[in-house]
Design a protein around this motif. Structure first.
Motif, PDB file in Angstrom:
ATOM      1  N   PHE A  83     -40.400  32.510  40.584  1.00 56.27           N
ATOM      2  CA  PHE A  83     -39.953  31.235  40.014  1.00 56.27           C
ATOM      3  C   PHE A  83     -40.696  30.928  38.707  1.00 56.27           C
ATOM      4  O   PHE A  83     -40.075  30.659  37.670  1.00 56.27           O
ATOM      5  N   PHE A  84     -42.024  30.981  38.743  1.00 56.85           N
ATOM      6  CA  PHE A  84     -42.802  30.666  37.545  1.00 56.85           C
ATOM      7  C   PHE A  84     -42.661  31.747  36.478  1.00 56.85           C
ATOM      8  O   PHE A  84     -42.719  31.463  35.286  1.00 56.85           O
ATOM      9  N   LYS A  85     -42.461  32.992  36.913  1.00 55.76           N
ATOM     10  CA  LYS A  85     -42.213  34.079  35.966  1.00 55.76           C
ATOM     11  C   LYS A  85     -40.913  33.814  35.209  1.00 55.76           C
ATOM     12  O   LYS A  85     -40.844  33.984  33.981  1.00 55.76           O
ATOM     13  N   ALA A  86     -39.884  33.376  35.930  1.00 60.54           N
ATOM     14  CA  ALA A  86     -38.595  33.073  35.307  1.00 60.54           C
ATOM     15  C   ALA A  86     -38.729  31.960  34.281  1.00 60.54           C
ATOM     16  O   ALA A  86     -38.133  32.020  33.193  1.00 60.54           O
ATOM     17  N   ILE A  87     -39.506  30.954  34.611  1.00 60.93           N
ATOM     18  CA  ILE A  87     -39.702  29.830  33.692  1.00 60.93           C
ATOM     19  C   ILE A  87     -40.405  30.281  32.419  1.00 60.93           C
ATOM     20  O   ILE A  87     -40.032  29.888  31.306  1.00 60.93           O
ATOM     21  N   HIS A  88     -41.411  31.129  32.570  1.00 62.35           N
ATOM     22  CA  HIS A  88     -42.200  31.552  31.413  1.00 62.35           C
ATOM     23  C   HIS A  88     -41.420  32.453  30.461  1.00 62.35           C
ATOM     24  O   HIS A  88     -41.687  32.459  29.254  1.00 62.35           O
ATOM     25  N   ILE A  89     -40.451  33.244  30.982  1.00 60.49           N
ATOM     26  CA  ILE A  89     -39.700  34.127  30.085  1.00 60.49           C
ATOM     27  C   ILE A  89     -38.336  33.553  29.697  1.00 60.49           C
ATOM     28  O   ILE A  89     -37.646  34.131  28.869  1.00 60.49           O
ATOM     29  N   SER A  90     -37.954  32.434  30.295  1.00 59.92           N
ATOM     30  CA  SER A  90     -36.726  31.752  29.861  1.00 59.92           C
ATOM     31  C   SER A  90     -37.092  30.300  29.589  1.00 59.92           C
ATOM     32  O   SER A  90     -37.800  30.015  28.635  1.00 59.92           O
ATOM     33  N   VAL A  98     -29.943  28.486  37.885  1.00 58.02           N
ATOM     34  CA  VAL A  98     -29.676  29.658  38.721  1.00 58.02           C
ATOM     35  C   VAL A  98     -29.934  29.344  40.194  1.00 58.02           C
ATOM     36  O   VAL A  98     -29.308  29.922  41.086  1.00 58.02           O
ATOM     37  N   PHE A  99     -30.822  28.382  40.444  1.00 58.76           N
ATOM     38  CA  PHE A  99     -31.138  28.025  41.826  1.00 58.76           C
ATOM     39  C   PHE A  99     -29.928  27.447  42.564  1.00 58.76           C
ATOM     40  O   PHE A  99     -29.944  27.335  43.789  1.00 58.76           O
ATOM     41  N   VAL A 139     -22.979  31.356  28.244  1.00 59.26           N
ATOM     42  CA  VAL A 139     -23.421  30.734  26.993  1.00 59.26           C
ATOM     43  C   VAL A 139     -24.914  30.896  26.754  1.00 59.26           C
ATOM     44  O   VAL A 139     -25.404  30.619  25.665  1.00 59.26           O
ATOM     45  N   GLU A 140     -25.653  31.356  27.767  1.00 54.25           N
ATOM     46  CA  GLU A 140     -27.103  31.505  27.622  1.00 54.25           C
ATOM     47  C   GLU A 140     -27.540  32.938  27.950  1.00 54.25           C
ATOM     48  O   GLU A 140     -28.491  33.157  28.700  1.00 54.25           O
ATOM     49  N   VAL A 141     -26.842  33.921  27.376  1.00 48.60           N
ATOM     50  CA  VAL A 141     -27.115  35.334  27.676  1.00 48.60           C
ATOM     51  C   VAL A 141     -28.506  35.763  27.224  1.00 48.60           C
ATOM     52  O   VAL A 141     -29.042  36.770  27.712  1.00 48.60           O
ATOM     53  N   ASN A 142     -29.107  35.058  26.280  1.00 48.13           N
ATOM     54  CA  ASN A 142     -30.439  35.420  25.795  1.00 48.13           C
ATOM     55  C   ASN A 142     -31.498  35.292  26.882  1.00 48.13           C
ATOM     56  O   ASN A 142     -32.596  35.835  26.757  1.00 48.13           O
ATOM     57  N   TYR A 143     -31.166  34.549  27.935  1.00 48.49           N
ATOM     58  CA  TYR A 143     -32.129  34.316  29.014  1.00 48.49           C
ATOM     59  C   TYR A 143     -31.787  35.130  30.268  1.00 48.49           C
ATOM     60  O   TYR A 143     -32.167  34.754  31.373  1.00 48.49           O
ATOM     61  N   LEU A 144     -31.078  36.246  30.096  1.00 51.36           N
ATOM     62  CA  LEU A 144     -30.613  37.024  31.240  1.00 51.36           C
ATOM     63  C   LEU A 144     -31.765  37.510  32.120  1.00 51.36           C
ATOM     64  O   LEU A 144     -31.686  37.436  33.352  1.00 51.36           O
ATOM     65  N   GLU A 145     -32.858  37.989  31.523  1.00 49.36           N
ATOM     66  CA  GLU A 145     -33.993  38.471  32.313  1.00 49.36           C
ATOM     67  C   GLU A 145     -34.579  37.359  33.169  1.00 49.36           C
ATOM     68  O   GLU A 145     -34.885  37.548  34.353  1.00 49.36           O
ATOM     69  N   GLY A 146     -34.699  36.185  32.578  1.00 45.91           N
ATOM     70  CA  GLY A 146     -35.207  35.042  33.326  1.00 45.91           C
ATOM     71  C   GLY A 146     -34.283  34.664  34.468  1.00 45.91           C
ATOM     72  O   GLY A 146     -34.729  34.277  35.553  1.00 45.91           O
ATOM     73  N   MET A 147     -32.975  34.785  34.233  1.00 37.00           N
ATOM     74  CA  MET A 147     -31.994  34.479  35.277  1.00 37.00           C
ATOM     75  C   MET A 147     -32.127  35.436  36.462  1.00 37.00           C
ATOM     76  O   MET A 147     -31.989  35.033  37.615  1.00 37.00           O
ATOM     77  N   ALA A 150     -35.046  34.438  38.470  1.00 38.84           N
ATOM     78  CA  ALA A 150     -34.701  33.221  39.205  1.00 38.84           C
ATOM     79  C   ALA A 150     -33.784  33.539  40.385  1.00 38.84           C
ATOM     80  O   ALA A 150     -33.913  32.941  41.460  1.00 38.84           O
ATOM     81  N   LEU A 151     -32.880  34.485  40.183  1.00 43.88           N
ATOM     82  CA  LEU A 151     -31.956  34.887  41.249  1.00 43.88           C
ATOM     83  C   LEU A 151     -32.720  35.490  42.434  1.00 43.88           C
ATOM     84  O   LEU A 151     -32.462  35.152  43.600  1.00 43.88           O
ATOM     85  N   ALA A 152     -33.672  36.372  42.137  1.00 47.52           N
ATOM     86  CA  ALA A 152     -34.491  36.966  43.196  1.00 47.52           C
ATOM     87  C   ALA A 152     -35.326  35.894  43.889  1.00 47.52           C
ATOM     88  O   ALA A 152     -35.504  35.911  45.109  1.00 47.52           O
ATOM     89  N   SER A 153     -35.801  34.947  43.102  1.00 49.85           N
ATOM     90  CA  SER A 153     -36.619  33.858  43.651  1.00 49.85           C
ATOM     91  C   SER A 153     -35.834  32.997  44.630  1.00 49.85           C
ATOM     92  O   SER A 153     -36.310  32.685  45.733  1.00 49.85           O
TER      93      SER A 153
END
Length: 297
Positions: A83-90, A98-99, A139-147, A150-153
């Motif tokens: 969760f926090f990893k997703a926030i830091h990279i997106s 995504v939640f 519309v927010e494809v730049n944040y795909l890694e963060g998504m 978040a999905l795994a989280s």
């Protein structure tokens, strides 16, 4: 019974509002996501231990239940790290949006965990939420890694929510939270020991980080998590997960005003978010209508 459920709904929304601050605190704290979770679980565990001692509650639980809590604590730790990893990279808004997939996962898994019939409208609402999320992702494809983080989280979050839904029938929510946080702290500590991360620098935090971590671990974790487990005595895991989709609304609004620039999204993002909110509201209306019908009978 109906008043108890209504009270649980109100408490759940208060919890979600508090959790809206969790993502913001995670974005403001400058240390690594793994370290955030370690400090969060450690201090939350200490706060709950003090509460149990002051209220003279027993720490004793059956071995079988203890082993289950250890496993759930491990899942919670992984959930929060991702969760926090997703926030830091997106950012906060994308991670929380995504939640919303949690409701769909729960609609599929809850009937398996609890041996009940799958409800068609729960699956439908889950699919509608996926559509809303699809608009956001487009519309927010730049944040795909963060998504993806978040999905795994949220998948981990669904699993431990379902497990806690069963555990709370036998144990007090405070005891459940205490042992789960203790377990999570233990597993992360083992990882840090093997990685040699427990150095002087690890414990050298700014005053701002210390203050934010204490708020995160006390109000947003020790209190909010325990209260969330408790409401599951009256509400189903699916209802809890679907209502939790309002957390992004609270979080995104708070992030917009507190963090600012980084949280400003395209129009498509807000269209997707509105779809999710409306779906949650419709589910609440249907659940309440069904509850009233059962009460009259």
């Amino acid at each position: 019974m109906q008043n108890d459920k209504l009270s649980s709904y109100k408490n759940l929304h208060l919890i979600l509002f508090i959790w809206g601050f969790t993502a913001i605190l995670g974005a403001l704290i400058t240390i690594d996501s793994n370290a955030i979770v370690w400090f969060r679980m450690l201090f939350a565990c200490i706060f709950l231990a003090l509460y149990l001692l002051l209220t003279r509650q027993t720490f004793r639980i059956p071995l079988k239940e203890f082993l289950k809590l250890i496993f759930v604590g491990f899942l919670i730790a992984i959930h929060w790290i991702l969760f926090f990893k997703a926030i830091h990279i997106s950012n906060v808004s994308v991670t929380l949006s995504v939640f919303s997939l949690g409701a769909f996962f729960t609609s599929i898994l809850e009937p398996i965990f609890y041996g009940r019939k799958m409800l068609w409208y729960e699956v439908l609402f889950g699919l509608v939420i996926i559509a809303g999320l699809g608009i956001i992702m487009q519309v927010e494809v730049n944040y795909l890694e963060g998504m993806l983080y978040a999905l795994a989280s949220i998948f981990m979050g669904v699993i431990f929510t379902l497990l806690n839904g069963k555990l709370v029938k036998k144990q007090e929510s405070t005891i459940i939270s205490f042992y789960e946080f203790l377990s999570g702290t233990f597993f992360i500590s083992l990882y840090f020991l093997f990685q040699h991360q427990f150095t002087a620098d690890f414990f050298t935090l700014t005053l701002k980080d210390w203050i934010l971590i204490l708020i995160l671990s006390s109000v947003c974790t020790a209190y909010a998590f325990t209260a969330a487990v408790k409401v599951m005595r009256k509400l189903t895991p699916y209802t809890v997960m679907l209502t939790t989709n309002l957390e992004p609304v609270y979080g995104i609004i708070l992030a917009y005003f507190i963090i600012g620039g980084k949280e400003k999204m395209n129009t498509g993002f807000y269209i997707g978010a509105i779809i999710i909110v409306i779906t949650v509201l419709i589910n609440g209306i249907i659940k309440n209508k069904n509850l009233c019908t059962k009460t009259k009978k």
